[in-house]
Write an enzyme that holds these catalytic residues in place. Structure first.
Site, PDB file in Angstrom:
ATOM      1  N   PRO A 264       0.819  -1.220   0.000  1.00 55.39           N
ATOM      2  CA  PRO A 264       0.000   0.000   0.000  1.00 55.39           C
ATOM      3  C   PRO A 264       0.857   1.277   0.000  1.00 55.39           C
ATOM      4  O   PRO A 264       0.506   2.256  -0.640  1.00 55.39           O
ATOM      5  CB  PRO A 264      -0.806  -0.108   1.297  1.00 55.39           C
ATOM      6  CG  PRO A 264      -0.854  -1.569   1.582  1.00 55.39           C
ATOM      7  CD  PRO A 264       0.429  -2.154   1.063  1.00 55.39           C
TER       8      PRO A 264
ATOM      9  N   VAL B 186      -9.231   9.601 -34.421  1.00 60.06           N
ATOM     10  CA  VAL B 186      -9.730   9.285 -35.771  1.00 60.06           C
ATOM     11  C   VAL B 186     -11.228   8.956 -35.710  1.00 60.06           C
ATOM     12  O   VAL B 186     -11.989   9.264 -36.623  1.00 60.06           O
ATOM     13  CB  VAL B 186      -8.916   8.122 -36.394  1.00 60.06           C
ATOM     14  CG1 VAL B 186      -9.558   7.610 -37.677  1.00 60.06           C
ATOM     15  CG2 VAL B 186      -7.468   8.547 -36.649  1.00 60.06           C
TER      16      VAL B 186
ATOM     17  N   GLU C  13       4.825  -3.165 -13.570  1.00 59.54           N
ATOM     18  CA  GLU C  13       6.192  -3.662 -13.830  1.00 59.54           C
ATOM     19  C   GLU C  13       7.190  -2.513 -13.980  1.00 59.54           C
ATOM     20  O   GLU C  13       8.108  -2.570 -14.800  1.00 59.54           O
ATOM     21  CB  GLU C  13       6.215  -4.591 -15.038  1.00 59.54           C
ATOM     22  CG  GLU C  13       5.541  -5.895 -14.715  1.00 59.54           C
ATOM     23  CD  GLU C  13       6.166  -7.081 -15.400  1.00 59.54           C
ATOM     24  OE1 GLU C  13       7.376  -7.077 -15.671  1.00 59.54           O
ATOM     25  OE2 GLU C  13       5.424  -8.028 -15.648  1.00 59.54           O
TER      26      GLU C  13
ATOM     27  N   GLN D 160       8.594   6.367 -15.514  1.00 55.60           N
ATOM     28  CA  GLN D 160       9.657   7.137 -14.840  1.00 55.60           C
ATOM     29  C   GLN D 160      10.745   6.183 -14.323  1.00 55.60           C
ATOM     30  O   GLN D 160      11.936   6.500 -14.400  1.00 55.60           O
ATOM     31  CB  GLN D 160       9.064   7.937 -13.666  1.00 55.60           C
ATOM     32  CG  GLN D 160       8.201   9.125 -14.073  1.00 55.60           C
ATOM     33  CD  GLN D 160       6.849   8.721 -14.649  1.00 55.60           C
ATOM     34  OE1 GLN D 160       6.294   7.680 -14.309  1.00 55.60           O
ATOM     35  NE2 GLN D 160       6.316   9.545 -15.541  1.00 55.60           N
TER      36      GLN D 160
HETATM   37  C1  LIG Z   1      -3.621  -3.197 -12.340  1.00 52.51           C
HETATM   38  C2  LIG Z   1      -2.314  -3.296 -11.613  1.00 52.51           C
HETATM   39  C3  LIG Z   1      -1.716  -4.541 -11.488  1.00 52.51           C
HETATM   40  C4  LIG Z   1      -0.520  -4.671 -10.765  1.00 52.51           C
HETATM   41  N1  LIG Z   1       0.023  -5.912 -10.574  1.00 52.51           N
HETATM   42  C5  LIG Z   1       1.072  -6.058  -9.708  1.00 52.51           C
HETATM   43  C6  LIG Z   1       1.536  -7.354  -9.328  1.00 52.51           C
HETATM   44  O1  LIG Z   1       1.046  -8.387  -9.810  1.00 52.51           O
HETATM   45  N2  LIG Z   1       2.526  -7.432  -8.409  1.00 52.51           N
HETATM   46  C7  LIG Z   1       3.098  -6.329  -7.848  1.00 52.51           C
HETATM   47  O2  LIG Z   1       3.995  -6.474  -7.012  1.00 52.51           O
HETATM   48  N3  LIG Z   1       2.680  -5.081  -8.195  1.00 52.51           N
HETATM   49  C8  LIG Z   1       1.680  -4.924  -9.086  1.00 52.51           C
HETATM   50  N4  LIG Z   1       1.215  -3.672  -9.424  1.00 52.51           N
HETATM   51  C9  LIG Z   1       1.821  -2.510  -8.785  1.00 52.51           C
HETATM   52  C10 LIG Z   1       2.642  -1.667  -9.739  1.00 52.51           C
HETATM   53  O3  LIG Z   1       3.823  -2.343 -10.058  1.00 52.51           O
HETATM   54  C11 LIG Z   1       2.852  -0.305  -9.066  1.00 52.51           C
HETATM   55  O4  LIG Z   1       1.610   0.374  -9.062  1.00 52.51           O
HETATM   56  C12 LIG Z   1       3.897   0.525  -9.773  1.00 52.51           C
HETATM   57  O5  LIG Z   1       5.166  -0.069  -9.653  1.00 52.51           O
HETATM   58  C13 LIG Z   1       3.954   1.943  -9.226  1.00 52.51           C
HETATM   59  O6  LIG Z   1       3.991   1.965  -7.835  1.00 52.51           O
HETATM   60  P1  LIG Z   1       2.979   2.885  -6.999  1.00 52.51           P
HETATM   61  O7  LIG Z   1       1.611   2.664  -7.523  1.00 52.51           O
HETATM   62  O8  LIG Z   1       3.217   2.628  -5.578  1.00 52.51           O
HETATM   63  O9  LIG Z   1       3.397   4.357  -7.357  1.00 52.51           O
HETATM   64  P2  LIG Z   1       4.554   5.174  -6.655  1.00 52.51           P
HETATM   65  O10 LIG Z   1       5.778   4.367  -6.558  1.00 52.51           O
HETATM   66  O11 LIG Z   1       3.997   5.789  -5.434  1.00 52.51           O
HETATM   67  O12 LIG Z   1       4.781   6.310  -7.734  1.00 52.51           O
HETATM   68  C14 LIG Z   1       3.885   7.403  -7.903  1.00 52.51           C
HETATM   69  C15 LIG Z   1       4.437   8.299  -9.007  1.00 52.51           C
HETATM   70  O13 LIG Z   1       5.736   8.772  -8.648  1.00 52.51           O
HETATM   71  C16 LIG Z   1       6.667   8.422  -9.654  1.00 52.51           C
HETATM   72  N5  LIG Z   1       7.953   8.090  -9.041  1.00 52.51           N
HETATM   73  C17 LIG Z   1       8.192   7.247  -7.995  1.00 52.51           C
HETATM   74  N6  LIG Z   1       9.495   7.179  -7.756  1.00 52.51           N
HETATM   75  C18 LIG Z   1      10.112   7.987  -8.667  1.00 52.51           C
HETATM   76  C19 LIG Z   1      11.459   8.348  -8.935  1.00 52.51           C
HETATM   77  N7  LIG Z   1      12.468   7.855  -8.222  1.00 52.51           N
HETATM   78  N8  LIG Z   1      11.706   9.206  -9.949  1.00 52.51           N
HETATM   79  C20 LIG Z   1      10.687   9.711 -10.682  1.00 52.51           C
HETATM   80  N9  LIG Z   1       9.390   9.415 -10.482  1.00 52.51           N
HETATM   81  C21 LIG Z   1       9.109   8.568  -9.483  1.00 52.51           C
HETATM   82  C22 LIG Z   1       6.076   7.203 -10.339  1.00 52.51           C
HETATM   83  O14 LIG Z   1       6.608   7.016 -11.631  1.00 52.51           O
HETATM   84  C23 LIG Z   1       4.604   7.561 -10.337  1.00 52.51           C
HETATM   85  O15 LIG Z   1       4.340   8.421 -11.401  1.00 52.51           O
HETATM   86  C24 LIG Z   1       0.074  -3.519 -10.212  1.00 52.51           C
HETATM   87  C25 LIG Z   1      -0.522  -2.263 -10.382  1.00 52.51           C
HETATM   88  C26 LIG Z   1      -1.692  -2.143 -11.064  1.00 52.51           C
HETATM   89  C27 LIG Z   1      -2.328  -0.778 -11.193  1.00 52.51           C
END
Ligand SMILES: Cc1cc2nc3c(=O)[nH]c(=O)nc-3n(C[C@H](O)[C@H](O)[C@H](O)COP(=O)(O)OP(=O)(O)OC[C@H]3O[C@@H](n4cnc5c(N)ncnc54)[C@H](O)[C@@H]3O)c2cc1C
Length: 376
Positions: free
Chosen positions: A116, A325, A351, A355
């Site tokens: 979370p 389109v 995955e 960024q």
């Molecule tokens: C439908 C769905 C399926 C998924 N399936 C899986 C799964 O099977 N297993 C699993 O483990 N995870 C899964 N995920 C999780 C997914 O990998 C994460 O949502 C993703 O890695 C981004 O993490 P976060 O949502 O916590 O965003 P955050 O890490 O909080 O990032 C928020 C924003 O900040 C940016 N950001 C964060 N750090 C940096 C940085 N250092 N530099 C620049 N920008 C940054 C990010 O790019 C993003 O725009 C899934 C997500 C979704 C939505």
């Protein structure tokens, strides 16, 4: 293989794609059919009963499937992500116990790093593990876990209590029936509605020592190695989705009239579609190159990130232009392009976000890249 995957995608996936998008149900019947058709668990080695396909073969199959439905494709191919840590660093015993059954009967495996409070920053994992005799005890929540509500087992990443950042992260195989493991109600999503996304709660979950993959503290390295192997498949998914968006746009442009002519006669529309084709070709080649490097046993880290970054960014742009389109009709759910638009967005997020891919690529450029022009 392409023909076989394409036939399956057109006959079994496409006809039910809109239904599962509408209902948000887990498409178990289609995923099971993919298993029976030999189009699932592609990367499980032959010695453990799998087809032992290389990355190139896998991306060819995945492109075809994603062209028919992004959500169903994610439901089928998250098994590759879940199984990959065991393929890469599992012991022979672990491979026989966990991989071989996936090839004998239908089964699902989920991969869980995200929580979370953390997604991008895998070194910031907060779920804890603590050694207790022949067991580790896991506590905390995992979030966004694909197929989490239906997985037979999970590969879960957790931090040894008292360690910081990369050190001390361990990967565990955790069977679903393990006491203390539960899942929340499925998360409701913008797109990819035919894939299940769950919260996995771990309360004093006891996992035997023999279920640690790669040894204590190897979890971060293993997660990164896994992504290097699986990101080309995301490139393949973006290629398939973008290809379909382009084909729908061509078809619509040939039929729709404005200013007393087909809109396909307008150069502005033709050029948008020409750009789509050029980009789809480029996406596929980047994906195939990353997959080929993997099959040669070479470091594909940067190539995989390039395939995922360019693929997901271009797929979003292509589907946005394809919807353009269609004009106003593109905004209606009656036409498939609206679903593709919703589905494409996820590729920029899971995955590793775009960024994060840029971080991987820029780290290489500023640390290891060897310039040809030494000085100015
Ligand atoms: C439908 C769905 C399926 C998924 N399936 C899986 C799964 O099977 N297993 C699993 O483990 N995870 C899964 N995920 C999780 C997914 O990998 C994460 O949502 C993703 O890695 C981004 O993490 P976060 O949502 O916590 O965003 P955050 O890490 O909080 O990032 C928020 C924003 O900040 C940016 N950001 C964060 N750090 C940096 C940085 N250092 N530099 C620049 N920008 C940054 C990010 O790019 C993003 O725009 C899934 C997500 C979704 C939505």
């Amino acid at each position: 293989m392409r023909d076989r995957a394409r036939k399956f995608a057109l006959e079994e996936v496409l006809p039910v794609s809109a239904k599962y998008d509408r209902t948000g149900e887990f498409p178990r019947d289609v995923v099971e059919k993919a298993f029976k058709a030999g189009l699932m668990n592609l990367g499980i080695p032959k010695e453990y009963g799998g087809p032992g396909y290389g990355a190139v073969e896998s991306v060819i199959v995945v492109e075809e499937m994603a062209a028919a439905c992004a959500g169903i494709t994610t439901s089928i191919y998250v098994n590759e992500l879940g199984a990959k840590p065991i393929v890469l660093m599992g012991t022979d015993v672990q491979k026989r116990r966990f991989l071989a059954p996936l090839t004998e009967r239908f089964g699902l495996v989920s991969f869980a790093t995200s929580e979370p409070g953390m997604g991008s920053d895998v070194a910031g994992i907060k779920v804890t593990c603590e050694r207790d005799g022949d067991y580790y005890v896991l506590n905390g929540d995992k979030f966004f876990i694909t197929n989490g509500d239906f997985a037979d087992f999970f590969v879960i990443f957790a931090r040894l209590k008292g360690t910081k950042r990369h050190e001390g992260i361990c990967a565990f195989v955790v069977p679903r029936e393990t006491e203390g493991l539960s899942t929340g109600t499925p998360l409701v999503k913008l797109g990819h509605r035919a894939s299940d996304t769950a919260t996995v709660m771990l309360h004093n979950v006891r996992v035997p020592v023999e279920n640690v993959i790669g040894g204590e503290g190897k979890g971060f390295f293993l997660a990164m190695q896994t992504f290097m192997h699986t990101r080309p498949a995301i490139g393949a998914m973006t290629t398939g989705l973008a290809r379909s968006a382009m084909e729908y746009a061509i078809n619509y442009a040939k039929q729709r009239e404005a200013f007393e002519q087909k809109i396909s006669g307008f150069q502005a529309v033709q050029h948008m579609i020409a750009d789509m084709y050029a980009r789809v070709e480029a996406m596929r080649l980047l994906t195939l190159r990353a997959a080929w490097l993997l099959d040669q046993g070479q470091d594909a880290n940067v190539a995989s990130s390039c395939a995922k970054l360019v693929g997901s960014e271009d797929a979003m742009r292509i589907v946005t232009d394809a919807l353009q389109v269609y004009g106003g009709r593109g905004y209606l759910e009656n036409y498939r392009i609206a679903k593709l638009f919703r589905d494409a967005k996820l590729y920029q997020i899971y995955e590793g976000t775009s960024q994060v891919q840029r971080q991987v690529i820029s780290r290489y450029l500023f640390q290891d890249y060897q310039p040809i022009m030494k000085s100015f």
